[in-house]
Motif scaffolding. Sequence first.
Motif, PDB file in Angstrom:
ATOM      1  N   UNK B  74    -110.619 -41.283  31.895  1.00  0.00           N
ATOM      2  CA  UNK B  74    -110.989 -41.546  33.296  1.00  0.00           C
ATOM      3  C   UNK B  74    -109.729 -41.660  34.138  1.00  0.00           C
ATOM      4  N   UNK B  75    -109.685 -40.840  35.176  1.00  0.00           N
ATOM      5  CA  UNK B  75    -108.579 -40.927  36.132  1.00  0.00           C
ATOM      6  C   UNK B  75    -109.173 -41.364  37.456  1.00  0.00           C
ATOM      7  N   UNK B  76    -109.014 -42.646  37.815  1.00  0.00           N
ATOM      8  CA  UNK B  76    -109.662 -43.162  39.016  1.00  0.00           C
ATOM      9  C   UNK B  76    -109.026 -42.610  40.292  1.00  0.00           C
ATOM     10  N   UNK B 116     -92.149 -35.331  35.062  1.00  0.00           N
ATOM     11  CA  UNK B 116     -91.564 -36.567  35.602  1.00  0.00           C
ATOM     12  C   UNK B 116     -90.429 -37.070  34.718  1.00  0.00           C
ATOM     13  N   UNK B 117     -89.999 -36.192  33.777  1.00  0.00           N
ATOM     14  CA  UNK B 117     -88.956 -36.596  32.830  1.00  0.00           C
ATOM     15  C   UNK B 117     -87.740 -37.196  33.506  1.00  0.00           C
ATOM     16  N   UNK B 118     -87.333 -36.613  34.609  1.00  0.00           N
ATOM     17  CA  UNK B 118     -86.128 -37.088  35.269  1.00  0.00           C
ATOM     18  C   UNK B 118     -86.319 -38.446  35.936  1.00  0.00           C
ATOM     19  N   UNK B 119     -87.585 -38.762  36.211  1.00  0.00           N
ATOM     20  CA  UNK B 119     -87.840 -40.011  36.938  1.00  0.00           C
ATOM     21  C   UNK B 119     -88.461 -41.063  36.049  1.00  0.00           C
ATOM     22  N   UNK B 120     -88.333 -40.857  34.760  1.00  0.00           N
ATOM     23  CA  UNK B 120     -88.973 -41.752  33.793  1.00  0.00           C
ATOM     24  C   UNK B 120     -88.572 -43.211  33.992  1.00  0.00           C
ATOM     25  N   UNK B 121     -87.310 -43.437  34.384  1.00  0.00           N
ATOM     26  CA  UNK B 121     -86.830 -44.811  34.495  1.00  0.00           C
ATOM     27  C   UNK B 121     -87.082 -45.431  35.858  1.00  0.00           C
ATOM     28  N   UNK B 122     -87.812 -44.711  36.708  1.00  0.00           N
ATOM     29  CA  UNK B 122     -87.986 -45.235  38.062  1.00  0.00           C
ATOM     30  C   UNK B 122     -89.215 -46.137  38.169  1.00  0.00           C
ATOM     31  N   UNK B 123     -89.093 -47.161  39.007  1.00  0.00           N
ATOM     32  CA  UNK B 123     -90.220 -48.052  39.250  1.00  0.00           C
ATOM     33  C   UNK B 123     -91.306 -47.257  39.989  1.00  0.00           C
ATOM     34  N   UNK B 124     -92.533 -47.360  39.521  1.00  0.00           N
ATOM     35  CA  UNK B 124     -93.618 -46.553  40.079  1.00  0.00           C
ATOM     36  C   UNK B 124     -93.800 -46.798  41.577  1.00  0.00           C
ATOM     37  N   UNK B 125     -93.621 -48.060  41.999  1.00  0.00           N
ATOM     38  CA  UNK B 125     -93.813 -48.381  43.418  1.00  0.00           C
ATOM     39  C   UNK B 125     -92.893 -47.549  44.310  1.00  0.00           C
ATOM     40  N   UNK B 126     -91.763 -47.079  43.740  1.00  0.00           N
ATOM     41  CA  UNK B 126     -90.821 -46.321  44.574  1.00  0.00           C
ATOM     42  C   UNK B 126     -91.087 -44.825  44.540  1.00  0.00           C
ATOM     43  N   UNK B 127     -92.084 -44.402  43.751  1.00  0.00           N
ATOM     44  CA  UNK B 127     -92.420 -42.984  43.712  1.00  0.00           C
ATOM     45  C   UNK B 127     -93.269 -42.626  44.927  1.00  0.00           C
ATOM     46  N   UNK B 128     -93.275 -41.339  45.276  1.00  0.00           N
ATOM     47  CA  UNK B 128     -94.145 -40.890  46.366  1.00  0.00           C
ATOM     48  C   UNK B 128     -95.592 -40.968  45.879  1.00  0.00           C
ATOM     49  N   UNK B 129     -96.520 -40.941  46.825  1.00  0.00           N
ATOM     50  CA  UNK B 129     -97.942 -41.044  46.480  1.00  0.00           C
ATOM     51  C   UNK B 129     -98.359 -39.976  45.473  1.00  0.00           C
ATOM     52  N   UNK B 130     -97.880 -38.759  45.680  1.00  0.00           N
ATOM     53  CA  UNK B 130     -98.248 -37.666  44.781  1.00  0.00           C
ATOM     54  C   UNK B 130     -97.722 -37.898  43.379  1.00  0.00           C
ATOM     55  N   UNK B 131     -96.484 -38.370  43.308  1.00  0.00           N
ATOM     56  CA  UNK B 131     -95.917 -38.631  41.984  1.00  0.00           C
ATOM     57  C   UNK B 131     -96.632 -39.776  41.288  1.00  0.00           C
ATOM     58  N   UNK B 132     -97.059 -40.782  42.062  1.00  0.00           N
ATOM     59  CA  UNK B 132     -97.846 -41.867  41.467  1.00  0.00           C
ATOM     60  C   UNK B 132     -99.140 -41.302  40.884  1.00  0.00           C
ATOM     61  N   UNK B 133     -99.735 -40.361  41.617  1.00  0.00           N
ATOM     62  CA  UNK B 133    -100.978 -39.763  41.158  1.00  0.00           C
ATOM     63  C   UNK B 133    -100.748 -38.994  39.849  1.00  0.00           C
ATOM     64  N   UNK B 134     -99.567 -38.392  39.716  1.00  0.00           N
ATOM     65  CA  UNK B 134     -99.272 -37.662  38.481  1.00  0.00           C
ATOM     66  C   UNK B 134     -99.219 -38.638  37.298  1.00  0.00           C
ATOM     67  N   UNK B 135     -98.640 -39.816  37.524  1.00  0.00           N
ATOM     68  CA  UNK B 135     -98.597 -40.814  36.446  1.00  0.00           C
ATOM     69  C   UNK B 135    -100.020 -41.282  36.132  1.00  0.00           C
ATOM     70  N   UNK B 136    -100.794 -41.461  37.200  1.00  0.00           N
ATOM     71  CA  UNK B 136    -102.184 -41.898  37.055  1.00  0.00           C
ATOM     72  C   UNK B 136    -102.963 -40.923  36.178  1.00  0.00           C
ATOM     73  N   UNK B 137    -102.767 -39.643  36.439  1.00  0.00           N
ATOM     74  CA  UNK B 137    -103.466 -38.625  35.648  1.00  0.00           C
ATOM     75  C   UNK B 137    -102.966 -38.650  34.207  1.00  0.00           C
ATOM     76  N   UNK B 138    -101.652 -38.724  34.048  1.00  0.00           N
ATOM     77  CA  UNK B 138    -101.078 -38.720  32.699  1.00  0.00           C
ATOM     78  C   UNK B 138    -101.654 -39.853  31.858  1.00  0.00           C
ATOM     79  N   UNK B 139    -101.833 -41.022  32.484  1.00  0.00           N
ATOM     80  CA  UNK B 139    -102.386 -42.161  31.732  1.00  0.00           C
ATOM     81  C   UNK B 139    -103.809 -41.838  31.272  1.00  0.00           C
ATOM     82  N   UNK B 140    -104.597 -41.206  32.162  1.00  0.00           N
ATOM     83  CA  UNK B 140    -105.964 -40.833  31.796  1.00  0.00           C
ATOM     84  C   UNK B 140    -105.973 -39.849  30.633  1.00  0.00           C
TER      85      UNK B 140
END
Lengths: 450, 242
Positions: B74-76, B116-140
């Motif tokens: 599930x990807x909310x 997102x390999x290059x941004x692996x060490x970045x705090x999610x809050x500092x990612x752009x909305x689209x990049x956050x969504x990519x992490x969201x999908x990856x978790x699903x």
Amino acid sequence: MRWLLLKDLQILRRSPLQAVLLVAYPVLIAILVGFAISRDPGKPRVAFLNEVPRNARISVGGAQLPAVGVGGRICRRIECVDVGSRREAIEEVRSGGVLAALILPADLVDQLNSLSTPSPGTPTVEVIVNQEDPVKARLVNDRISSLLARANLLIARRIATEGGRYLDLVVNGGRFSVLGQPVEILGLGAGARILQALRPALPPGPLRSSIDQVIRFATLARDNLDIAAPLIDRLAQPIVVEKRVVNASTPPLDVFAIAVAATLTLTFVTVLLVAGSLALEREENAFPRLTRGLVSRSALLGEKVGLGVAVGLMVTLLMLAAVQLFVPLHWSRFGLWLTAILAAAGALGAAGAALGAAAREVRAVSLLAFMISLPIAFLSLIPSGAVGPVLFDAIEVVTALFPFKPALEAISAALDPAGPSIGGPLLHLAILTVAYGLIARFALRRFAAA
Amino acid sequence: MEGAATAALEARGLVKRYGEREALKGVDFAAQPGELLAVIGPNGAGKTTLLSILAGIVRADEGEVRLPRGEVGWVPQQAALYRRLTVEENLLLFARLEGHDDPRASVEKMLELTALGERRGEIVARLSGGNQQRVNIAIGLLARPVVLLLDEPSAGLDPRQRARLWEFVSALAERGTTVIFSTHDIQEAERYGERLLVLADGESLFDGPPQGLREAVRREAPEAASRDFETAFVAFLHHRGH
Ligand SMILES: Nc1ncnc2c1ncn2[C@@H]1O[C@H](COP(=O)(O)OP(=O)(O)OP(=O)(O)O)[C@@H](O)[C@H]1O
Ligand SMILES: [Mg+2]
């Protein structure tokens, strides 16, 4: 579950400001409250006027007490402000510069010395108290009474020793000086012996039976007075008081104040952390993702309470270790401390979980936690007798529903070797843990479903 | 119960009420293994409600859902991740919670997939909305699901990331994963959805292949038939009273 715990600790580490505030603020409040309710607000300032002539010595039975004492002894227990005259002393009290004035009149030593003469006087000291602040005035009165009690005891002992010596003289005889002239005292024992020797020389008859009576009296009196001498000595010091002296340079916080500080710290850290971290799961929308089979709701609650207990325990122990720098604590009771803190943290964590389960914003829940914990904590500190009995019963009921009061009772029982039993509070905490755990579980199902 | 034997997932008569409002008014549908089903409809149509019921997060007031054995990914719509953790920490946490044998290897795979390999060490809050969504999908996707539910997965993604997403999702479907996604982008639904489910105000207006929807739109809103598909679709909804 341990991964979730790790995650929460990572988040905590990631927010150093919040973490420091979470820990530092409760500790600050706790220490402030601890100081405020500490029953010993340090040394009161007292104006001190010593009119006793410098060379005057208290003497009992010819022995003179060393001059040191009076001023030095008194000023160790109160902060003395030296004044030059009675009027100045009264002025200091009236202006509020000092809480009271203590005046030792010029004839004090003479009066004291008269105690061991046939015409004893009444040694008197004068205390002038400012009644503006009754609490502090009472404090000063207490201090001065205890000082006088000690002085009285000292003098009574001297007199008793002297009394014992006179008695010895009467019983066993010896030399005694009156106005510099040596006087020989026969003593009851020697008197009886002389009469005993005289007895056969007397013809049987009324005179001889009279001497027999005197001999019997002298023997009896000697035997009984022999017992009386040590008795008088005991009377002068009826109870041996063992007093613990705390470093007078720092205002000592008593055990109760330390327990209050520790419980407040534990309460805020645990409740805020559990409620906040639970609300964060929902604020981040992670709650539904987690509870869809990854973690059960009970396990999630358990993890949050575990986090709160672990951090709360750590902070509280650190605080106690810091307190140790100022006030010695009984570290031999560490096992009991641990038991009390863990039981308290469990109940507080469960209450925090119930709070956190009902809200979905960290800010809202933090505010709520403060708004609930603070009044409960203050209510729990109201002593019986400070309010009417009906109101006090109501307060008892309210505070019994929240873990703060039993936590305070458990922790003070653990800290204080002379304190009450810890069993009742531990049972109370266990019941609250279960009750709040169930409420939290229900609230999660009720509020977090949508 | 024809089709029931082969359907990976089946829902019948789903009703969900929020107080007075009926978010779903009796929706039926089924999806086959490996099928890509697009759910489209205006705001408030009930897409999220439907997917949430399938995901087991919201309980339907009426009706029943039959899910296959195995994980339902599930990807909310609203990113569900820890914004104070790094990209890598988020992925690692969920890989561990999902019980992966080698969580770190799974994380590497997802980092590669989402680029997102290059941004692996970045705090999610500092990612752009689209990049956050990519992490969201990856978790699903870490759930290795047999059914994957994606609620507006492409919202906020740039064209290249969309292309990557659909490439990956299509590959999953080819290997037998049933994918149900919602979207506001009618072109996207038509291009990637093998079947479309049109929802409006909690009602199912259409269920069939994209070609079938084009025909229905042409039939019911002939005046807009010459316009682009999106305009025609809006006209179709209007004719149906939405
Ligand atoms: N928790 C809730 N409480 C009350 N009403 C809700 C709740 N969730 C959804 N609704 C209502 O249910 C209806 C359907 O909402 P839903 O989120 O499923 O729509 P949607 O199709 O996903 O919309 P969007 O395209 O904007 O995401 C809406 O009218 C919405 O207001
Ligand atoms: Mg939606």
